[in-house]
Scaffold this active site. Structure first.
Site, PDB file in Angstrom:
ATOM      1  N   GLY A 180     -67.486  53.303  87.545  1.00  0.00           N
ATOM      2  CA  GLY A 180     -68.798  53.786  87.963  1.00  0.00           C
ATOM      3  C   GLY A 180     -69.951  53.274  87.126  1.00  0.00           C
ATOM      4  O   GLY A 180     -71.090  53.703  87.305  1.00  0.00           O
ATOM      5  N   THR A 229     -61.252  41.537  80.711  1.00  0.00           N
ATOM      6  CA  THR A 229     -60.710  40.213  80.405  1.00  0.00           C
ATOM      7  C   THR A 229     -59.730  40.325  79.235  1.00  0.00           C
ATOM      8  O   THR A 229     -60.011  41.010  78.255  1.00  0.00           O
ATOM      9  CB  THR A 229     -61.853  39.252  80.046  1.00  0.00           C
ATOM     10  OG1 THR A 229     -62.778  39.224  81.132  1.00  0.00           O
ATOM     11  CG2 THR A 229     -61.342  37.844  79.793  1.00  0.00           C
ATOM     12  N   GLU A 265     -72.686  36.349  73.627  1.00  0.00           N
ATOM     13  CA  GLU A 265     -71.793  36.427  74.789  1.00  0.00           C
ATOM     14  C   GLU A 265     -72.396  35.691  75.983  1.00  0.00           C
ATOM     15  O   GLU A 265     -71.720  34.904  76.655  1.00  0.00           O
ATOM     16  CB  GLU A 265     -71.534  37.889  75.157  1.00  0.00           C
ATOM     17  CG  GLU A 265     -70.658  38.046  76.387  1.00  0.00           C
ATOM     18  CD  GLU A 265     -70.237  39.486  76.654  1.00  0.00           C
ATOM     19  OE1 GLU A 265     -69.599  39.715  77.693  1.00  0.00           O
ATOM     20  OE2 GLU A 265     -70.537  40.370  75.832  1.00  0.00           O
ATOM     21  N   ARG A 266     -73.679  35.925  76.241  1.00  0.00           N
ATOM     22  CA  ARG A 266     -74.322  35.290  77.397  1.00  0.00           C
ATOM     23  C   ARG A 266     -74.495  33.793  77.190  1.00  0.00           C
ATOM     24  O   ARG A 266     -74.424  33.021  78.138  1.00  0.00           O
ATOM     25  CB  ARG A 266     -75.655  35.995  77.671  1.00  0.00           C
ATOM     26  CG  ARG A 266     -75.418  37.377  78.244  1.00  0.00           C
ATOM     27  CD  ARG A 266     -76.587  38.318  78.152  1.00  0.00           C
ATOM     28  NE  ARG A 266     -76.210  39.616  78.724  1.00  0.00           N
ATOM     29  CZ  ARG A 266     -76.877  40.738  78.557  1.00  0.00           C
ATOM     30  NH1 ARG A 266     -77.978  40.747  77.816  1.00  0.00           N
ATOM     31  NH2 ARG A 266     -76.463  41.859  79.123  1.00  0.00           N
ATOM     32  N   LEU A 283     -69.227  17.696  99.924  1.00  0.00           N
ATOM     33  CA  LEU A 283     -69.103  16.235  99.829  1.00  0.00           C
ATOM     34  C   LEU A 283     -67.649  15.774  99.756  1.00  0.00           C
ATOM     35  O   LEU A 283     -67.348  14.612 100.008  1.00  0.00           O
ATOM     36  CB  LEU A 283     -69.902  15.718  98.629  1.00  0.00           C
ATOM     37  CG  LEU A 283     -71.432  15.803  98.776  1.00  0.00           C
ATOM     38  CD1 LEU A 283     -72.118  15.419  97.477  1.00  0.00           C
ATOM     39  CD2 LEU A 283     -71.925  14.910  99.924  1.00  0.00           C
ATOM     40  N   GLY A 309     -63.073  17.911 104.242  1.00  0.00           N
ATOM     41  CA  GLY A 309     -61.906  18.764 104.448  1.00  0.00           C
ATOM     42  C   GLY A 309     -60.991  18.823 103.244  1.00  0.00           C
ATOM     43  O   GLY A 309     -60.366  19.863 102.978  1.00  0.00           O
ATOM     44  N   THR A 334     -75.153  41.009  84.916  1.00  0.00           N
ATOM     45  CA  THR A 334     -75.445  40.277  86.157  1.00  0.00           C
ATOM     46  C   THR A 334     -76.732  39.468  86.011  1.00  0.00           C
ATOM     47  O   THR A 334     -77.584  39.762  85.162  1.00  0.00           O
ATOM     48  CB  THR A 334     -75.619  41.240  87.347  1.00  0.00           C
ATOM     49  OG1 THR A 334     -76.763  42.074  87.083  1.00  0.00           O
ATOM     50  CG2 THR A 334     -74.390  42.118  87.557  1.00  0.00           C
TER      51      THR A 334
END
Length: 370
Positions: free
Chosen positions: A118, A147, A233-234, A328, A331, A356
């Protein structure tokens, strides 16, 4: 020299095995041990605890070279440059002597547990509690998306030691929970869109008994410790995303030069050349900026705004590069045997973890005197 030595190590110990690790869904502890044996875990740790006392440039090299192998190795960067620094910065001398040498050898693998079902980016509203009872804290709560959650022997857990604190963030403390703690259990290894070899898990604490001496730093200071360490960290996330973009561009350039259509190489079509030119430009801009931010971080400057800029812009740029690169490849880009398919799956989460990208923009906006 260090980069060349580390790359040679990875060519022997990682590249040949990486696809197998992805299929198995985990990186073996034996690889962690080999990293430790060769001095590639936590090289910045002081020599008296078994480290090399190296500067952050060595961490940059390690993170870049690991990302070139594959994004699922992100847990090693987390151990090296995100979790272990909490112990080094806020731990007592006794805690450092007990844990740091084994973090360097790979005997101990670390994780940090902030996110809850939450509460993601809203750290102040975590609900995991730690109530002091004699020589122990009794911990109750749940963490998710952790992690190294399966492998971790030491987990730095953000919890509320004072649930009534006003404002709420003043009630947060950090506790180091060890593998064999009574009342601590792991949930399932979570199945993710990408990062298949990275062991992400749920953690449960049901009246878990954590020794009081496992408190990291001071009670009630946990939120401030987290804020202090989130800059690095970022930055680590931005470095990995930049490297991933460079790898994806290289793969795509190589592919369009080999592939033919309508009697000529795909790379000879102007539309393809323009798209590659656009990608090359954005990647060069990202590299220039992240290198500058690394230098300022190493100089000890407070660059929360610049790191937030690097984290959101470079991860979004890498997502654009992934989408263009897959297109690019045609498939074949959708086939698992081509590396670009894995890269396309792996990169999106970089815009989510470590805060985020929406949170990054909020941080930047606060500094704009709006």
């Amino acid at each position: 020299m260090f980069r060349a030595a580390f790359r040679k190590f990875l060519e022997k110990e990682a590249y040949p095995h990486y696809n197998d690790w992805e299929k198995r869904g985990i990186i073996p502890r034996s690889f962690w041990a080999k990293m430790g044996e060769n001095g590639f875990l936590c090289p910045w740790v002081d020599e008296k605890y078994g480290g090399l006392n190296a500067d952050f440039a060595y961490s940059v090299v390690i993170n870049e070279e690991l990302e070139k192998v594959g994004s699922s190795l992100v847990g090693i960067g987390l151990h090296n440059d995100i979790v272990t620094p909490y112990i080094a910065s806020y731990g007592t001398e006794e805690q450092k002597q007990k844990w740091l040498p084994k973090c360097v050898t790979g005997e101990l693998i670390t994780a940090i547990a902030m996110t809850e079902p939450g509460a993601g980016s809203d750290l102040a509203n975590i609900s995991t509690t730690a109530v002091k009872d004699g020589d122990y804290y009794i911990v109750n709560g749940q963490k998710t998306f952790i992690t190294n959650g399966i492998h971790a022997d030491l987990i730095v857990v953000a919890c509320k030691t004072d649930p009534q604190a006003k404002p709420p963030h003043r009630g947060i403390s950090l506790l180091v929970v060890e593998r064999d703690t009574p009342g601590f259990t792991r949930g399932r290894k979570l199945e993710k869109v990408g990062l298949h070899a990275q062991d992400t898990a749920e953690l449960f604490f049901q009246d878990a008994k954590v020794p009081a001496y496992n408190l990291l730093g001071e009670e009630g200071k946990g939120f401030y410790y987290l804020m202090e360490k989130l800059q690095q960290e970022r930055l680590v996330v931005a470095i990995a995303a930049q490297t991933a973009a460079e790898v994806m561009f290289s793969l795509t350039k190589q592919y369009v030069k080999q592939r033919t259509a309508f009697g000529k190489r795909v790379s000879e079509f102007q539309t393809v050349q323009f798209r590659l030119a656009e990608m090359a430009t954005e990647i060069a801009l990202g590299r220039t900026f992240v290198d500058r931010v690394i230098e300022e971080h190493m100089a000890g400057k407070q660059i929360v705004t610049e790191v937030s800029m690097a984290k959101w812009w470079i991860t979004e740029m890498a997502k654009r590069v992934a989408a263009e690169a897959m297109q690019l490849h045609g498939g074949y880009g959708y086939m698992e045997e081509y590396e670009i398919a894995r890269r396309y799956r792996d990169i999106p989460v970089s815009a989510i973890y470590a805060g985020t990208n929406e949170m990054m923009k909020t941080i930047i906006a606060r500094q704009l005197d709006l």
